[in-house]
Design a protein around this motif. Sequence first.
Motif, PDB file in Angstrom:
ATOM      1  N   ALA A   1       0.813  -1.219   0.000  1.00  0.00           N
ATOM      2  CA  ALA A   1       0.000   0.000   0.000  1.00  0.00           C
ATOM      3  C   ALA A   1       0.843   1.263   0.000  1.00  0.00           C
ATOM      4  O   ALA A   1       0.465   2.277  -0.593  1.00  0.00           O
ATOM      5  CB  ALA A   1      -0.945   0.007   1.200  1.00  0.00           C
ATOM      6  N   ARG A   2       1.996   1.214   0.651  1.00  0.00           N
ATOM      7  CA  ARG A   2       2.850   2.401   0.705  1.00  0.00           C
ATOM      8  C   ARG A   2       3.800   2.480  -0.475  1.00  0.00           C
ATOM      9  O   ARG A   2       3.859   3.490  -1.181  1.00  0.00           O
ATOM     10  CB  ARG A   2       3.642   2.405   2.016  1.00  0.00           C
ATOM     11  N   PHE A   3       4.560   1.414  -0.703  1.00  0.00           N
ATOM     12  CA  PHE A   3       5.658   1.495  -1.662  1.00  0.00           C
ATOM     13  C   PHE A   3       5.212   1.407  -3.121  1.00  0.00           C
ATOM     14  O   PHE A   3       5.958   1.819  -4.021  1.00  0.00           O
ATOM     15  CB  PHE A   3       6.697   0.415  -1.359  1.00  0.00           C
ATOM     16  N   ASP A   4       4.026   0.871  -3.387  1.00  0.00           N
ATOM     17  CA  ASP A   4       3.561   0.755  -4.764  1.00  0.00           C
ATOM     18  C   ASP A   4       2.665   1.904  -5.200  1.00  0.00           C
ATOM     19  O   ASP A   4       2.205   1.929  -6.341  1.00  0.00           O
ATOM     20  CB  ASP A   4       2.831  -0.581  -4.969  1.00  0.00           C
ATOM     21  N   ALA A   5       2.426   2.861  -4.323  1.00  0.00           N
ATOM     22  CA  ALA A   5       1.627   4.028  -4.698  1.00  0.00           C
ATOM     23  C   ALA A   5       2.403   4.882  -5.700  1.00  0.00           C
ATOM     24  O   ALA A   5       3.575   5.191  -5.489  1.00  0.00           O
ATOM     25  CB  ALA A   5       1.274   4.844  -3.470  1.00  0.00           C
ATOM     26  N   GLU A   6       1.757   5.257  -6.795  1.00  0.00           N
ATOM     27  CA  GLU A   6       2.406   6.087  -7.814  1.00  0.00           C
ATOM     28  C   GLU A   6       2.270   7.572  -7.503  1.00  0.00           C
ATOM     29  O   GLU A   6       3.139   8.371  -7.873  1.00  0.00           O
ATOM     30  CB  GLU A   6       1.798   5.800  -9.188  1.00  0.00           C
ATOM     31  N   SER A   7       1.188   7.949  -6.843  1.00  0.00           N
ATOM     32  CA  SER A   7       0.994   9.352  -6.483  1.00  0.00           C
ATOM     33  C   SER A   7      -0.005   9.451  -5.344  1.00  0.00           C
ATOM     34  O   SER A   7      -0.778   8.526  -5.077  1.00  0.00           O
ATOM     35  CB  SER A   7       0.493  10.165  -7.682  1.00  0.00           C
ATOM     36  N   ARG A   8       0.049  10.591  -4.673  1.00  0.00           N
ATOM     37  CA  ARG A   8      -0.900  10.915  -3.605  1.00  0.00           C
ATOM     38  C   ARG A   8      -1.348  12.356  -3.821  1.00  0.00           C
ATOM     39  O   ARG A   8      -0.577  13.174  -4.337  1.00  0.00           O
ATOM     40  CB  ARG A   8      -0.232  10.774  -2.233  1.00  0.00           C
ATOM     41  N   ALA A   9      -2.564  12.655  -3.406  1.00  0.00           N
ATOM     42  CA  ALA A   9      -3.085  14.009  -3.565  1.00  0.00           C
ATOM     43  C   ALA A   9      -3.675  14.497  -2.247  1.00  0.00           C
ATOM     44  O   ALA A   9      -4.304  13.728  -1.507  1.00  0.00           O
ATOM     45  CB  ALA A   9      -4.143  14.056  -4.664  1.00  0.00           C
ATOM     46  N   TYR A  10      -3.453  15.767  -1.974  1.00  0.00           N
ATOM     47  CA  TYR A  10      -4.006  16.415  -0.791  1.00  0.00           C
ATOM     48  C   TYR A  10      -4.762  17.677  -1.194  1.00  0.00           C
ATOM     49  O   TYR A  10      -4.475  18.279  -2.243  1.00  0.00           O
ATOM     50  CB  TYR A  10      -2.891  16.827   0.182  1.00  0.00           C
ATOM     51  N   GLN A  11      -5.688  18.080  -0.339  1.00  0.00           N
ATOM     52  CA  GLN A  11      -6.332  19.380  -0.446  1.00  0.00           C
ATOM     53  C   GLN A  11      -6.224  20.076   0.903  1.00  0.00           C
ATOM     54  O   GLN A  11      -6.325  19.421   1.948  1.00  0.00           O
ATOM     55  CB  GLN A  11      -7.809  19.244  -0.828  1.00  0.00           C
ATOM     56  N   TYR A  12      -6.032  21.400   0.841  1.00  0.00           N
ATOM     57  CA  TYR A  12      -6.077  22.193   2.074  1.00  0.00           C
ATOM     58  C   TYR A  12      -7.175  23.237   1.924  1.00  0.00           C
ATOM     59  O   TYR A  12      -7.181  24.032   0.990  1.00  0.00           O
ATOM     60  CB  TYR A  12      -4.741  22.877   2.366  1.00  0.00           C
ATOM     61  N   HIS A  13      -8.130  23.227   2.874  1.00  0.00           N
ATOM     62  CA  HIS A  13      -9.327  24.057   2.788  1.00  0.00           C
ATOM     63  C   HIS A  13      -9.224  25.266   3.714  1.00  0.00           C
ATOM     64  O   HIS A  13      -8.926  25.133   4.904  1.00  0.00           O
ATOM     65  CB  HIS A  13     -10.566  23.238   3.166  1.00  0.00           C
ATOM     66  N   ILE A  14      -9.507  26.434   3.134  1.00  0.00           N
ATOM     67  CA  ILE A  14      -9.534  27.687   3.878  1.00  0.00           C
ATOM     68  C   ILE A  14     -10.891  28.347   3.686  1.00  0.00           C
ATOM     69  O   ILE A  14     -11.420  28.376   2.561  1.00  0.00           O
ATOM     70  CB  ILE A  14      -8.421  28.635   3.380  1.00  0.00           C
ATOM     71  N   VAL A  15     -11.478  28.844   4.756  1.00  0.00           N
ATOM     72  CA  VAL A  15     -12.676  29.679   4.643  1.00  0.00           C
ATOM     73  C   VAL A  15     -12.292  31.088   5.092  1.00  0.00           C
ATOM     74  O   VAL A  15     -11.497  31.269   6.011  1.00  0.00           O
ATOM     75  CB  VAL A  15     -13.864  29.142   5.474  1.00  0.00           C
ATOM     76  N   THR A  16     -12.851  32.074   4.412  1.00  0.00           N
ATOM     77  CA  THR A  16     -12.408  33.448   4.605  1.00  0.00           C
ATOM     78  C   THR A  16     -13.293  34.247   5.565  1.00  0.00           C
ATOM     79  O   THR A  16     -13.084  35.443   5.744  1.00  0.00           O
ATOM     80  CB  THR A  16     -12.334  34.166   3.250  1.00  0.00           C
ATOM     81  N   SER A  17     -14.269  33.591   6.165  1.00  0.00           N
ATOM     82  CA  SER A  17     -15.088  34.243   7.184  1.00  0.00           C
ATOM     83  C   SER A  17     -15.588  33.178   8.153  1.00  0.00           C
ATOM     84  O   SER A  17     -15.549  31.976   7.857  1.00  0.00           O
ATOM     85  CB  SER A  17     -16.273  34.984   6.558  1.00  0.00           C
ATOM     86  N   LYS A  18     -16.059  33.622   9.309  1.00  0.00           N
ATOM     87  CA  LYS A  18     -16.522  32.679  10.321  1.00  0.00           C
ATOM     88  C   LYS A  18     -17.624  31.793   9.756  1.00  0.00           C
ATOM     89  O   LYS A  18     -18.597  32.265   9.176  1.00  0.00           O
ATOM     90  CB  LYS A  18     -17.026  33.442  11.547  1.00  0.00           C
ATOM     91  N   ASN A  19     -17.459  30.483   9.942  1.00  0.00           N
ATOM     92  CA  ASN A  19     -18.406  29.526   9.373  1.00  0.00           C
ATOM     93  C   ASN A  19     -18.558  28.354  10.342  1.00  0.00           C
ATOM     94  O   ASN A  19     -17.637  27.546  10.482  1.00  0.00           O
ATOM     95  CB  ASN A  19     -17.901  29.027   8.013  1.00  0.00           C
ATOM     96  N   PRO A  20     -19.712  28.244  11.021  1.00  0.00           N
ATOM     97  CA  PRO A  20     -19.876  27.168  12.009  1.00  0.00           C
ATOM     98  C   PRO A  20     -19.822  25.775  11.398  1.00  0.00           C
ATOM     99  O   PRO A  20     -19.541  24.805  12.091  1.00  0.00           O
ATOM    100  CB  PRO A  20     -21.247  27.454  12.627  1.00  0.00           C
ATOM    101  N   PHE A  21     -20.076  25.670  10.089  1.00  0.00           N
ATOM    102  CA  PHE A  21     -20.081  24.355   9.436  1.00  0.00           C
ATOM    103  C   PHE A  21     -18.689  23.924   8.980  1.00  0.00           C
ATOM    104  O   PHE A  21     -18.505  22.809   8.504  1.00  0.00           O
ATOM    105  CB  PHE A  21     -21.049  24.364   8.247  1.00  0.00           C
ATOM    106  N   ALA A  22     -17.715  24.821   9.127  1.00  0.00           N
ATOM    107  CA  ALA A  22     -16.350  24.499   8.739  1.00  0.00           C
ATOM    108  C   ALA A  22     -15.468  24.166   9.933  1.00  0.00           C
ATOM    109  O   ALA A  22     -14.280  23.876   9.764  1.00  0.00           O
ATOM    110  CB  ALA A  22     -15.743  25.663   7.967  1.00  0.00           C
TER     111      ALA A  22
END
Length: 247
Positions: A100-121
């Motif tokens: 699972a680790r060594f045969d992975a060809e790529s990995r993807a991440y996302q980083y989420h930012i909200v620009t105002s106060k949001n109780p659902f975030a």
Amino acid sequence: MRYFFTIAYKGTNYHGWQKQPNAMGVQQKIEEVFSTILNQPIDILGSGRTDSGVHATAQVFHVDFHVALEAEQLLFKANKMLPHDVALKHVRKVQEETHARFDAESRAYQYHIVTSKNPFAVDQAYIFARQLNVDMMNLASEKLLNHQDFESFSKVKTDVYTFNCDIFEAYWKQEKESLVFHIKANRFLRGMVRALVGTLLDVGQNKLSIEDFENIIEAKDRKKAGRSVPPEGLFLTQVNYPEEIYI
């Protein structure tokens, strides 16, 4: 017989993916459930670590079963026993030596930012209300594709054989009320994405120029880069493997 399971989890209540002696990791929770169902000790191995508080929509782990079993039935039973913030999504049989680790060809991440106060975030995004120049952040992100050594964005005390990573894509995208950083590479260093985002936010606030950003990459010095942003905005979203591994 080896199987790949894909799993989603909200990392808020866990000290990362990896099991550890004095804290609960997602890996340990799954092993406990599998061991209970099968009435024998079960060890699993993930495609990589995620830090405390970091989430995943598509983490992958492999597990070996030495007796014939119905993997889909195991997935169904395990989901009924796992807590609400952990969900097995699907399972596929793979070639016996696939890792699972060594045969992975790529990995993807996302980083989420909200620009105002949001109780659902809460716990799932970084609230950052300052004005940002997203065009400049994207120009800086493009520069990442021209480099390989990202020591400037790695945690200092980490045991790795190389700081080289091949980044395939890196860009910012406005999505409704959030700003999302997308990045895909063959591998990532510990803390790399969060340090990159922190430094790119400095570019977006005009604290750094594009040239400054490239100089930071080339410095190979963590002290030159920006701060590490909080973990709650980070999601592991994809792990890719060659199609021939699947049976």
